[in-house]
Scaffold this motif. Sequence first.
Motif, PDB file in Angstrom:
ATOM      1  N   TYR A 129       1.212  -1.269  -0.006  1.00  0.00           N
ATOM      2  CA  TYR A 129       0.359   0.376   0.009  1.00  0.00           C
ATOM      3  C   TYR A 129       1.301   1.324  -0.033  1.00  0.00           C
ATOM      4  CZ  TYR A 129      -4.544  -2.465   1.051  1.00  0.00           C
ATOM      5  OH  TYR A 129      -4.949  -4.119   1.498  1.00  0.00           O
ATOM      6  N   ASP A 130       0.267   2.567  -0.434  1.00  0.00           N
ATOM      7  CA  ASP A 130       1.258   3.363  -0.068  1.00  0.00           C
ATOM      8  C   ASP A 130       0.507   4.679   0.912  1.00  0.00           C
ATOM      9  OD1 ASP A 130       3.292   5.763  -2.229  1.00  0.00           O
ATOM     10  OD2 ASP A 130       1.160   6.343  -2.359  1.00  0.00           O
TER      11      ASP A 130
ATOM     12  N   LYS B 202       6.350   3.198   0.041  1.00  0.00           N
ATOM     13  CA  LYS B 202       5.686   1.787   0.207  1.00  0.00           C
ATOM     14  C   LYS B 202       5.637   1.043   0.916  1.00  0.00           C
ATOM     15  CE  LYS B 202       7.096  -1.892  -2.230  1.00  0.00           C
ATOM     16  NZ  LYS B 202       7.572  -2.365  -4.078  1.00  0.00           N
ATOM     17  N   LYS B 203       3.846   1.058   1.963  1.00  0.00           N
ATOM     18  CA  LYS B 203       4.235  -0.313   3.267  1.00  0.00           C
ATOM     19  C   LYS B 203       3.757  -1.352   2.717  1.00  0.00           C
ATOM     20  CE  LYS B 203       4.193   2.297   7.403  1.00  0.00           C
ATOM     21  NZ  LYS B 203       4.969   2.784   7.731  1.00  0.00           N
ATOM     22  N   GLU B 204       4.585  -2.303   2.741  1.00  0.00           N
ATOM     23  CA  GLU B 204       3.914  -4.314   2.718  1.00  0.00           C
ATOM     24  C   GLU B 204       3.818  -4.694   4.251  1.00  0.00           C
ATOM     25  OE1 GLU B 204       7.171  -5.916   0.709  1.00  0.00           O
ATOM     26  OE2 GLU B 204       6.952  -4.036  -1.060  1.00  0.00           O
ATOM     27  N   SER B 205       4.395  -4.081   5.516  1.00  0.00           N
ATOM     28  CA  SER B 205       4.350  -4.207   6.730  1.00  0.00           C
ATOM     29  C   SER B 205       4.404  -3.202   7.993  1.00  0.00           C
ATOM     30  CB  SER B 205       5.219  -5.116   7.072  1.00  0.00           C
ATOM     31  OG  SER B 205       6.445  -4.523   7.165  1.00  0.00           O
ATOM     32  N   ILE B 206       2.940  -3.762   8.952  1.00  0.00           N
ATOM     33  CA  ILE B 206       2.610  -2.833   9.905  1.00  0.00           C
ATOM     34  C   ILE B 206       3.418  -3.435  11.182  1.00  0.00           C
ATOM     35  CG2 ILE B 206       1.240  -1.821  11.326  1.00  0.00           C
ATOM     36  CD1 ILE B 206      -0.979  -1.376   8.506  1.00  0.00           C
ATOM     37  N   THR B 207       4.169  -2.442  12.351  1.00  0.00           N
ATOM     38  CA  THR B 207       4.519  -2.680  13.696  1.00  0.00           C
ATOM     39  C   THR B 207       3.210  -2.304  14.334  1.00  0.00           C
ATOM     40  OG1 THR B 207       6.253  -3.812  12.559  1.00  0.00           O
ATOM     41  CG2 THR B 207       6.268  -3.099  15.179  1.00  0.00           C
ATOM     42  N   LEU B 208       2.967  -2.634  15.258  1.00  0.00           N
ATOM     43  CA  LEU B 208       1.849  -2.054  16.163  1.00  0.00           C
ATOM     44  C   LEU B 208       2.681  -2.188  17.409  1.00  0.00           C
ATOM     45  CD1 LEU B 208      -1.134  -3.667  15.199  1.00  0.00           C
ATOM     46  CD2 LEU B 208      -0.609  -1.578  15.265  1.00  0.00           C
ATOM     47  N   ARG B 209       3.015  -1.634  18.353  1.00  0.00           N
ATOM     48  CA  ARG B 209       3.527  -1.412  19.794  1.00  0.00           C
ATOM     49  C   ARG B 209       2.592  -2.194  20.922  1.00  0.00           C
ATOM     50  NH1 ARG B 209       2.658   2.065  22.657  1.00  0.00           N
ATOM     51  NH2 ARG B 209       1.178   4.577  22.504  1.00  0.00           N
ATOM     52  N   GLU B 210       2.830  -2.164  21.758  1.00  0.00           N
ATOM     53  CA  GLU B 210       1.554  -2.537  23.137  1.00  0.00           C
ATOM     54  C   GLU B 210       1.382  -1.377  23.351  1.00  0.00           C
ATOM     55  OE1 GLU B 210       0.921  -5.975  26.252  1.00  0.00           O
ATOM     56  OE2 GLU B 210       3.567  -5.555  25.849  1.00  0.00           O
TER      57      GLU B 210
ATOM     58  N   ASN C 238      -8.403   2.510   4.867  1.00  0.00           N
ATOM     59  CA  ASN C 238      -8.456   2.267   2.827  1.00  0.00           C
ATOM     60  C   ASN C 238      -7.503   1.165   2.789  1.00  0.00           C
ATOM     61  OD1 ASN C 238      -9.447   4.431   2.356  1.00  0.00           O
ATOM     62  ND2 ASN C 238      -7.725   5.821   2.644  1.00  0.00           N
ATOM     63  N   LEU C 239      -7.399   0.459   3.660  1.00  0.00           N
ATOM     64  CA  LEU C 239      -6.970  -1.094   3.449  1.00  0.00           C
ATOM     65  C   LEU C 239      -7.654  -1.956   3.604  1.00  0.00           C
ATOM     66  CD1 LEU C 239      -4.994  -1.844   7.401  1.00  0.00           C
ATOM     67  CD2 LEU C 239      -4.041  -1.290   4.363  1.00  0.00           C
ATOM     68  N   ALA C 240      -7.629  -2.995   2.110  1.00  0.00           N
ATOM     69  CA  ALA C 240      -8.658  -3.964   2.241  1.00  0.00           C
ATOM     70  C   ALA C 240      -8.854  -4.749   3.604  1.00  0.00           C
ATOM     71  CB  ALA C 240      -7.665  -5.448   1.706  1.00  0.00           C
TER      72      ALA C 240
END
Length: 101
Positions: free
Chosen positions: A26-27, A32-40, A83-85
Motif C-alpha cells: 500500500y502507498d 510503499k508499506k508492505e508491513s505494519i508494526t504495532l507496539r503494545e 483504506n486497507l482491504a
Amino acid sequence: MSERTVPDYLTLNDDYSVTVKLSRPYDENGVKKESITLREPTAREQRQFSPASDKVSPAQLGTLEEKMLASLADGVTPEFLGNLAMRDYGRVQTAFSFFTD
C-alpha cells in the motif's frame, strides 16, 4: 492451557511489538508499506480509545479503533488503516488481539 497459534502473517518481536505482513503493498504518502508494526498499548491508551459502547455509534467506534491502531503503528494514519482491504485490516486487528490475551 494451550499456546496460541501465531498466523504466518504475524511476527511477535522481542520488544513485545507485533509486525503484520500485509497481503499487498500500500502507498502511504509516497512510501510503499508492505508491513505494519504495532507496539503494545498502555492501559491508559486502551481506556482512552474505549468509551462506553452505549455512548457512541458503531461508526464512531470504528473511527476510534482506527485512531488507536494508528497511534500504535509505525508511521500510518487512521485514514491509511481505514483504506486497507478488509483482509489486511483484519490482520491488524488480529495483531492487536495478541496484546489482550
